[in-house]
Scaffold this motif. Structure first.
Motif, PDB file in Angstrom:
ATOM      1  N   ALA A  12      40.240  37.241  43.677  1.00 37.06           N
ATOM      2  CA  ALA A  12      41.617  37.416  44.142  1.00 37.06           C
ATOM      3  C   ALA A  12      42.507  37.965  43.031  1.00 37.06           C
ATOM      4  O   ALA A  12      43.294  38.896  43.259  1.00 37.06           O
ATOM      5  CB  ALA A  12      42.167  36.089  44.664  1.00 37.06           C
ATOM      6  N   THR A  13      42.396  37.404  41.827  1.00 35.53           N
ATOM      7  CA  THR A  13      43.263  37.892  40.750  1.00 35.53           C
ATOM      8  C   THR A  13      42.897  39.321  40.351  1.00 35.53           C
ATOM      9  O   THR A  13      43.772  40.101  39.990  1.00 35.53           O
ATOM     10  CB  THR A  13      43.242  36.958  39.526  1.00 35.53           C
ATOM     11  OG1 THR A  13      41.911  36.754  39.093  1.00 35.53           O
ATOM     12  CG2 THR A  13      43.893  35.624  39.850  1.00 35.53           C
ATOM     13  N   LYS A  14      41.624  39.670  40.454  1.00 38.58           N
ATOM     14  CA  LYS A  14      41.241  41.062  40.179  1.00 38.58           C
ATOM     15  C   LYS A  14      41.777  42.000  41.266  1.00 38.58           C
ATOM     16  O   LYS A  14      42.186  43.120  40.976  1.00 38.58           O
ATOM     17  CB  LYS A  14      39.733  41.172  40.027  1.00 38.58           C
ATOM     18  CG  LYS A  14      39.252  40.546  38.728  1.00 38.58           C
ATOM     19  CD  LYS A  14      37.841  40.943  38.403  1.00 38.58           C
ATOM     20  CE  LYS A  14      37.375  40.333  37.113  1.00 38.58           C
ATOM     21  NZ  LYS A  14      38.158  40.686  35.945  1.00 38.58           N
ATOM     22  N   LEU A  15      41.778  41.540  42.521  1.00 40.05           N
ATOM     23  CA  LEU A  15      42.356  42.349  43.595  1.00 40.05           C
ATOM     24  C   LEU A  15      43.865  42.516  43.431  1.00 40.05           C
ATOM     25  O   LEU A  15      44.443  43.475  43.926  1.00 40.05           O
ATOM     26  CB  LEU A  15      42.034  41.744  44.963  1.00 40.05           C
ATOM     27  CG  LEU A  15      40.630  42.009  45.480  1.00 40.05           C
ATOM     28  CD1 LEU A  15      40.307  41.103  46.666  1.00 40.05           C
ATOM     29  CD2 LEU A  15      40.457  43.484  45.852  1.00 40.05           C
ATOM     30  N   ALA A  16      44.507  41.587  42.751  1.00 43.06           N
ATOM     31  CA  ALA A  16      45.938  41.721  42.469  1.00 43.06           C
ATOM     32  C   ALA A  16      46.186  42.515  41.195  1.00 43.06           C
ATOM     33  O   ALA A  16      47.301  42.963  40.956  1.00 43.06           O
ATOM     34  CB  ALA A  16      46.584  40.333  42.341  1.00 43.06           C
TER      35      ALA A  16
ATOM     36  N   VAL B  23      42.975  47.553  50.398  1.00 39.54           N
ATOM     37  CA  VAL B  23      42.769  46.676  49.239  1.00 39.54           C
ATOM     38  C   VAL B  23      43.728  45.495  49.327  1.00 39.54           C
ATOM     39  O   VAL B  23      43.353  44.351  49.036  1.00 39.54           O
ATOM     40  CB  VAL B  23      42.941  47.450  47.911  1.00 39.54           C
ATOM     41  CG1 VAL B  23      42.807  46.521  46.719  1.00 39.54           C
ATOM     42  CG2 VAL B  23      41.903  48.573  47.823  1.00 39.54           C
ATOM     43  N   ALA B  24      44.948  45.749  49.769  1.00 38.31           N
ATOM     44  CA  ALA B  24      45.910  44.657  49.959  1.00 38.31           C
ATOM     45  C   ALA B  24      45.403  43.686  51.022  1.00 38.31           C
ATOM     46  O   ALA B  24      45.569  42.464  50.890  1.00 38.31           O
ATOM     47  CB  ALA B  24      47.276  45.224  50.341  1.00 38.31           C
ATOM     48  N   GLU B  25      44.778  44.200  52.046  1.00 40.38           N
ATOM     49  CA  GLU B  25      44.205  43.341  53.088  1.00 40.38           C
ATOM     50  C   GLU B  25      43.058  42.491  52.527  1.00 40.38           C
ATOM     51  O   GLU B  25      42.919  41.323  52.880  1.00 40.38           O
ATOM     52  CB  GLU B  25      43.715  44.196  54.266  1.00 40.38           C
ATOM     53  CG  GLU B  25      43.284  43.397  55.468  1.00 40.38           C
ATOM     54  CD  GLU B  25      44.408  42.583  56.095  1.00 40.38           C
ATOM     55  OE1 GLU B  25      44.145  41.435  56.495  1.00 40.38           O
ATOM     56  OE2 GLU B  25      45.543  43.070  56.183  1.00 40.38           O
ATOM     57  N   GLN B  26      42.260  43.060  51.648  1.00 44.72           N
ATOM     58  CA  GLN B  26      41.195  42.285  50.985  1.00 44.72           C
ATOM     59  C   GLN B  26      41.799  41.146  50.163  1.00 44.72           C
ATOM     60  O   GLN B  26      41.287  40.022  50.173  1.00 44.72           O
ATOM     61  CB  GLN B  26      40.352  43.180  50.079  1.00 44.72           C
ATOM     62  CG  GLN B  26      39.488  44.177  50.790  1.00 44.72           C
ATOM     63  CD  GLN B  26      38.823  45.139  49.805  1.00 44.72           C
ATOM     64  OE1 GLN B  26      38.755  44.881  48.614  1.00 44.72           O
ATOM     65  NE2 GLN B  26      38.340  46.258  50.324  1.00 44.72           N
ATOM     66  N   LEU B  27      42.879  41.451  49.456  1.00 46.62           N
ATOM     67  CA  LEU B  27      43.577  40.428  48.676  1.00 46.62           C
ATOM     68  C   LEU B  27      44.070  39.305  49.590  1.00 46.62           C
ATOM     69  O   LEU B  27      43.881  38.117  49.285  1.00 46.62           O
ATOM     70  CB  LEU B  27      44.746  41.045  47.911  1.00 46.62           C
ATOM     71  CG  LEU B  27      45.679  40.076  47.185  1.00 46.62           C
ATOM     72  CD1 LEU B  27      44.925  39.243  46.150  1.00 46.62           C
ATOM     73  CD2 LEU B  27      46.826  40.851  46.530  1.00 46.62           C
ATOM     74  N   LEU B  28      44.667  39.664  50.704  1.00 44.66           N
ATOM     75  CA  LEU B  28      45.130  38.653  51.655  1.00 44.66           C
ATOM     76  C   LEU B  28      43.967  37.799  52.162  1.00 44.66           C
ATOM     77  O   LEU B  28      44.121  36.581  52.341  1.00 44.66           O
ATOM     78  CB  LEU B  28      45.859  39.318  52.823  1.00 44.66           C
ATOM     79  CG  LEU B  28      47.284  39.759  52.530  1.00 44.66           C
ATOM     80  CD1 LEU B  28      47.787  40.739  53.578  1.00 44.66           C
ATOM     81  CD2 LEU B  28      48.188  38.546  52.444  1.00 44.66           C
ATOM     82  N   GLY B  29      42.811  38.410  52.362  1.00 42.23           N
ATOM     83  CA  GLY B  29      41.631  37.660  52.802  1.00 42.23           C
ATOM     84  C   GLY B  29      41.187  36.628  51.775  1.00 42.23           C
ATOM     85  O   GLY B  29      40.852  35.485  52.130  1.00 42.23           O
TER      86      GLY B  29
END
Length: 136
Positions: A98-102, A115-121
């Motif tokens: 999650a922190t890497k996706l952010a 990618v934002a949707e992956q972060l939300l997941g």
């Protein structure tokens, strides 16, 4: 320090808690709200060709990504304790992802709504675990 001679500095009462403050101060919703903002910004960025608008959108998106990382790190380091990581062995991996996706390799470094949707997941997965631990 004559008056301390022979006196123990041990606490008289020992207490324990699963978080730093009484429950109720931690909530993954803070990270989720910022991640939802990131996704909306990414969508608006993709739909707009005005260079000034796009620049402002990127600046705001990067600020929100930093806030997501901050809120996740607070949960990771202050709320979750060893027993949680034992019960949920994938928890460290979820926070890492999650922190890497952010971060720079994720929503901070690009404007892709997917990618934002992956972060939300990932935040949702963390949230489910968080609420399970709050029930215990």
């Amino acid at each position: 320090m004559q008056f301390l001679k022979g006196r123990s500095l041990k606490p008289r009462t020992v207490v324990s808690a699963h978080c730093d403050l009484p429950c109720g101060v931690y909530d993954p919703a803070q990270a989720r709200i910022e991640a939802e903002s990131i996704k909306a910004i990414c969508e608006k960025y993709q739909a707009n060709t005005d260079p000034e608008f796009r620049t402002r959108a990127l600046i705001i998106k990067e600020q929100r990504a930093e806030l997501v990382k901050h809120h996740l790190w607070v949960l990771w380091t202050d709320y979750f304790k060893a027993p949680h990581f034992e019960k949920y062995p994938n928890l460290n991996q979820l926070f890492n992802e999650a922190t890497k996706l952010a971060g720079a390799g994720g929503t901070k470094g690009q404007a892709d709504p997917a990618v934002a949707e992956q972060l939300l997941g990932k935040i949702e997965e963390i949230s489910k675990i968080f609420w399970e631990t709050k029930q215990a």
